[in-house]
Motif scaffolding. Structure first.
Motif, PDB file in Angstrom:
ATOM      1  N   ALA A   1     -29.796  47.917   9.070  1.00 37.22           N
ATOM      2  CA  ALA A   1     -29.409  47.585   7.699  1.00 37.22           C
ATOM      3  C   ALA A   1     -30.188  48.414   6.689  1.00 37.22           C
ATOM      4  O   ALA A   1     -29.638  48.855   5.672  1.00 37.22           O
ATOM      5  N   VAL A   2     -31.470  48.641   6.968  1.00 36.10           N
ATOM      6  CA  VAL A   2     -32.286  49.459   6.065  1.00 36.10           C
ATOM      7  C   VAL A   2     -31.764  50.890   6.032  1.00 36.10           C
ATOM      8  O   VAL A   2     -31.578  51.485   4.953  1.00 36.10           O
TER       9      VAL A   2
ATOM     10  N   THR B   1     -29.649  45.464  -2.705  1.00 35.85           N
ATOM     11  CA  THR B   1     -30.787  44.580  -2.469  1.00 35.85           C
ATOM     12  C   THR B   1     -31.024  44.452  -0.975  1.00 35.85           C
ATOM     13  O   THR B   1     -30.082  44.211  -0.214  1.00 35.85           O
ATOM     14  N   VAL B   2     -32.265  44.612  -0.553  1.00 30.56           N
ATOM     15  CA  VAL B   2     -32.651  44.485   0.846  1.00 30.56           C
ATOM     16  C   VAL B   2     -33.724  43.418   0.942  1.00 30.56           C
ATOM     17  O   VAL B   2     -34.749  43.489   0.259  1.00 30.56           O
ATOM     18  N   SER B   3     -33.504  42.416   1.775  1.00 31.71           N
ATOM     19  CA  SER B   3     -34.480  41.336   1.941  1.00 31.71           C
ATOM     20  C   SER B   3     -35.360  41.600   3.158  1.00 31.71           C
ATOM     21  O   SER B   3     -34.883  42.060   4.194  1.00 31.71           O
ATOM     22  N   GLY B   4     -36.640  41.272   3.014  1.00 28.15           N
ATOM     23  CA  GLY B   4     -37.537  41.429   4.151  1.00 28.15           C
ATOM     24  C   GLY B   4     -38.988  41.434   3.745  1.00 28.15           C
ATOM     25  O   GLY B   4     -39.331  41.433   2.559  1.00 28.15           O
ATOM     26  N   GLY B   5     -39.837  41.468   4.746  1.00 33.23           N
ATOM     27  CA  GLY B   5     -41.274  41.456   4.536  1.00 33.23           C
ATOM     28  C   GLY B   5     -41.879  42.837   4.662  1.00 33.23           C
ATOM     29  O   GLY B   5     -41.244  43.862   4.349  1.00 33.23           O
ATOM     30  N   ALA B   6     -43.112  42.883   5.175  1.00 32.85           N
ATOM     31  CA  ALA B   6     -43.854  44.137   5.220  1.00 32.85           C
ATOM     32  C   ALA B   6     -43.167  45.178   6.091  1.00 32.85           C
ATOM     33  O   ALA B   6     -43.192  46.375   5.782  1.00 32.85           O
ATOM     34  N   LYS B   7     -42.544  44.748   7.192  1.00 34.16           N
ATOM     35  CA  LYS B   7     -41.896  45.702   8.086  1.00 34.16           C
ATOM     36  C   LYS B   7     -40.723  46.391   7.397  1.00 34.16           C
ATOM     37  O   LYS B   7     -40.544  47.613   7.520  1.00 34.16           O
TER      38      LYS B   7
ATOM     39  N   GLU C   1     -42.092  48.842   4.962  1.00 33.39           N
ATOM     40  CA  GLU C   1     -42.583  50.033   5.659  1.00 33.39           C
ATOM     41  C   GLU C   1     -41.433  50.969   6.014  1.00 33.39           C
ATOM     42  O   GLU C   1     -41.526  52.196   5.844  1.00 33.39           O
ATOM     43  N   LEU C   2     -40.328  50.407   6.504  1.00 32.36           N
ATOM     44  CA  LEU C   2     -39.167  51.239   6.839  1.00 32.36           C
ATOM     45  C   LEU C   2     -38.625  51.959   5.613  1.00 32.36           C
ATOM     46  O   LEU C   2     -38.264  53.137   5.676  1.00 32.36           O
ATOM     47  N   LEU C   3     -38.580  51.268   4.495  1.00 32.64           N
ATOM     48  CA  LEU C   3     -38.078  51.877   3.262  1.00 32.64           C
ATOM     49  C   LEU C   3     -38.992  52.989   2.774  1.00 32.64           C
ATOM     50  O   LEU C   3     -38.519  54.022   2.287  1.00 32.64           O
TER      51      LEU C   3
ATOM     52  N   ARG D   1     -51.107  52.127   1.033  1.00 31.58           N
ATOM     53  CA  ARG D   1     -50.250  52.530   2.161  1.00 31.58           C
ATOM     54  C   ARG D   1     -48.981  53.222   1.673  1.00 31.58           C
ATOM     55  O   ARG D   1     -48.510  54.184   2.287  1.00 31.58           O
ATOM     56  N   ILE D   2     -48.435  52.745   0.577  1.00 28.74           N
ATOM     57  CA  ILE D   2     -47.221  53.352   0.027  1.00 28.74           C
ATOM     58  C   ILE D   2     -47.521  54.763  -0.487  1.00 28.74           C
ATOM     59  O   ILE D   2     -46.710  55.681  -0.315  1.00 28.74           O
ATOM     60  N   ALA D   3     -48.669  54.937  -1.109  1.00 27.54           N
ATOM     61  CA  ALA D   3     -49.056  56.268  -1.586  1.00 27.54           C
ATOM     62  C   ALA D   3     -49.172  57.241  -0.415  1.00 27.54           C
ATOM     63  O   ALA D   3     -48.755  58.403  -0.507  1.00 27.54           O
ATOM     64  N   GLN D   4     -49.718  56.782   0.695  1.00 25.37           N
ATOM     65  CA  GLN D   4     -49.826  57.624   1.882  1.00 25.37           C
ATOM     66  C   GLN D   4     -48.452  57.983   2.430  1.00 25.37           C
ATOM     67  O   GLN D   4     -48.194  59.123   2.816  1.00 25.37           O
ATOM     68  N   ALA D   5     -47.554  56.990   2.430  1.00 25.56           N
ATOM     69  CA  ALA D   5     -46.201  57.248   2.913  1.00 25.56           C
ATOM     70  C   ALA D   5     -45.498  58.269   2.026  1.00 25.56           C
ATOM     71  O   ALA D   5     -44.814  59.175   2.512  1.00 25.56           O
ATOM     72  N   GLY D   6     -45.678  58.147   0.715  1.00 25.18           N
ATOM     73  CA  GLY D   6     -45.062  59.103  -0.196  1.00 25.18           C
ATOM     74  C   GLY D   6     -45.590  60.510  -0.016  1.00 25.18           C
ATOM     75  O   GLY D   6     -44.848  61.490  -0.161  1.00 25.18           O
ATOM     76  N   ALA D   7     -46.875  60.624   0.314  1.00 27.07           N
ATOM     77  CA  ALA D   7     -47.449  61.944   0.542  1.00 27.07           C
ATOM     78  C   ALA D   7     -46.801  62.623   1.750  1.00 27.07           C
ATOM     79  O   ALA D   7     -46.663  63.848   1.787  1.00 27.07           O
ATOM     80  N   LEU D   8     -46.378  61.833   2.724  1.00 25.74           N
ATOM     81  CA  LEU D   8     -45.762  62.382   3.929  1.00 25.74           C
ATOM     82  C   LEU D   8     -44.292  62.725   3.720  1.00 25.74           C
ATOM     83  O   LEU D   8     -43.791  63.715   4.264  1.00 25.74           O
TER      84      LEU D   8
END
Length: 477
Positions: free
Chosen positions: A41-42, A198-204, A207-209, A228-235
């Motif tokens: 779904a994501v 709209t996507v419902s969910g928790g930390a997982k 993380e996928l998004l 953690r989000i800043a690190q993901a954006g850097a990648l």
């Protein structure tokens, strides 16, 4: 009904994924379980948004603004229903929830006006040439929003992202998933299919998004998640916009009315049960008025505890985190003159708490508490208090209560924060924007500047070609 991420799949991910169970913060009873989006779904939400982004970016800014106005009107019509969900899932009083929704309506209306006039700049160049910049949407924006003011905060990001031509995937907090889905159902019909999901969910799910190939990651929430989000954006190369935790100081000078100052401190520390990013988290009061200030602050807390105006914290996990900081401070020598103990009965209530005798090495003075706690440290001079107020790893906001213009100017110049408030803990002009510092985040939040965060700039240079008489050079092949 709008298209949500879970609804665009065959249903396998919803059926096989774990749900999000929400308990009533007032009674502890289970309210409902909301399905959590699975990886399929994501991924599909990202693809749908990407497919819709191009046409939405090509839509005239005035038409995008009109769509935003329609969304604001729909939100206003659904205010009572959404406020009820907000109260049920987070414990926020209905009237406060309605105020937050009204702020969301105003924000959408504001961006509906600002978006169409968002423009580039002219640049100096050759007399016979033109140089200018054009603002273009970044593409697909993932918005990760919090539970403590879920509609107002979400609408700020949603409005700015959509009116500048981005497609949006909104993941509301897992602490208010039904409200987040309902908000999507209200807003999405104002826009073309796939433009707002709209996507419902928790930390997982979050993380996928953040690992997906999207163009913007906008996050309001804890500093740990923001890092953690800043690190993901850097990648991935996504543009990252963060408003994260704070440990906002309140500095009380010797020349102000201590009872008034205590009232300001109480508003800052106890509003929304302290669950506000810019809540007063630590207080430095001049010794000349400390006794009267502390007595008045104790009375403010006692009044709120006796009349039942302190709403529950969002859940037991949050209450445990708040009480752990209070208990640690008490063990280190602080005194709870009001509150400070876990109450009997169901739910996640925590009393308005005043801690005296605090020192600058206590966790309650160095970390974000996010509860109705007012820790007080007495200082000998304004300079001593300012030095302590300038300390720490956060940089969201700070408040100074003083009638001394030299002290005020000194504080404004010295405090390493995005927002300095003088003689009023909350308030400010509509559309005010700030840049958090340190572990409090990065990038503008709210205001016209937020439109810049969701766009990228293209520089255009146009020059006249050389003169040409219309005859082809015979020697040219």
């Amino acid at each position: 009904m709008p298209t949500t991420a879970t609804e665009t799949t065959t249903g396998r991910e919803t059926a096989n994924s774990s749900g999000i169970t929400i308990r009533d913060p007032r009674t502890g009873e289970v309210l409902w379980t909301v399905p959590e989006a699975g990886p399929g779904a994501v991924n599909q939400a990202v693809e749908v948004a990407r497919s819709a982004a191009g046409e939405w970016a090509a839509t005239a800014p005035a038409d995008r603004g009109a769509a935003l106005r329609a969304a604001a009107k729909a939100l206003d019509a659904a205010a009572r229903e959404l406020a009820g969900l907000n109260a049920s899932e987070t414990g926020r009083p209905v009237e406060e929830a309605l105020a937050g929704i009204a702020a969301g309506v105003s924000t959408l209306e504001q961006y509906a006006e600002l978006g169409p006039v968002h423009r580039g700049h002219s640049l100096r160049g050759n007399r016979l040439a033109s140089d200018y910049t054009v603002a273009e949407p970044r593409g697909v924006a993932v918005l990760l929003t919090p539970w403590n003011d879920p509609v107002a905060v979400a609408c700020g990001l949603i409005g700015a992202a959509l009116v500048t031509g981005n497609a949006v995937i909104h993941k509301p907090s897992e602490r208010c998933p039904r409200l987040g889905e309902a908000l999507g159902e209200v807003l999405a019909p104002a826009f073309p299919p796939g433009v707002f999901l709209t996507v419902s969910g928790g930390a997982k799910v979050g993380e996928l998004l953040t690992q997906a190939k999207v163009n913007v990651l906008a996050h309001v929430g804890s500093s740990a998640s923001g890092a953690r989000i800043a690190q993901a954006g850097a990648l991935t190369g996504a543009h990252v916009l963060r408003e994260n935790g704070g440990n906002d100081p309140l500095l009380v000078d010797s020349d102000v009315d201590p009872v008034w100052a205590a009232g300001q401190a109480a508003i800052g520390a106890f509003s929304n049960s302290g669950q506000i990013c810019t809540a007063v988290e630590r207080i430095y009061v001049h010794e000349a008025i400390a006794a009267e200030f502390c007595s008045a602050l104790e009375a403010e807390a006692a009044l709120r505890n006796s009349n039942g105006t302190v709403a529950p914290l969002v859940d037991l996990r949050m209450r445990d985190e708040v009480h752990a900081q209070v208990a640690a401070a008490l063990e280190q020598g602080a005194r709870a003159v009001e509150g400070g103990a876990l109450p009997d009965g169901p739910g996640s209530f925590y009393p308005a708490t005043v801690l005296l005798g605090c020192t600058d090495d206590m966790q309650v003075m160095t970390e974000e508490t996010f509860g109705p706690v007012a820790p007080v440290q007495v200082v000998k001079t304004f300079d001593d208090g300012l030095l302590l107020a300038c300390s720490g790893k956060y940089g969201l906001a700070a408040t100074v209560l003083s009638g001394n213009i030299a002290h005020i100017q000194q504080a404004v110049s010295s405090l390493p924060v995005g927002t300095v408030k003088v003689n009023e803990v909350f308030g400010g002009a509509p559309g005010g924007a700030a840049q958090p510092r340190g572990e409090s985040g990065h990038g503008f939040g709210y205001g016209p500047e937020l439109l810049d965060e969701f766009t990228q700039v293209k520089v255009v240079h146009i020059a006249a070609p050389p003169a040409f008489n219309g005859k082809q050079d015979e020697d040219r092949p």
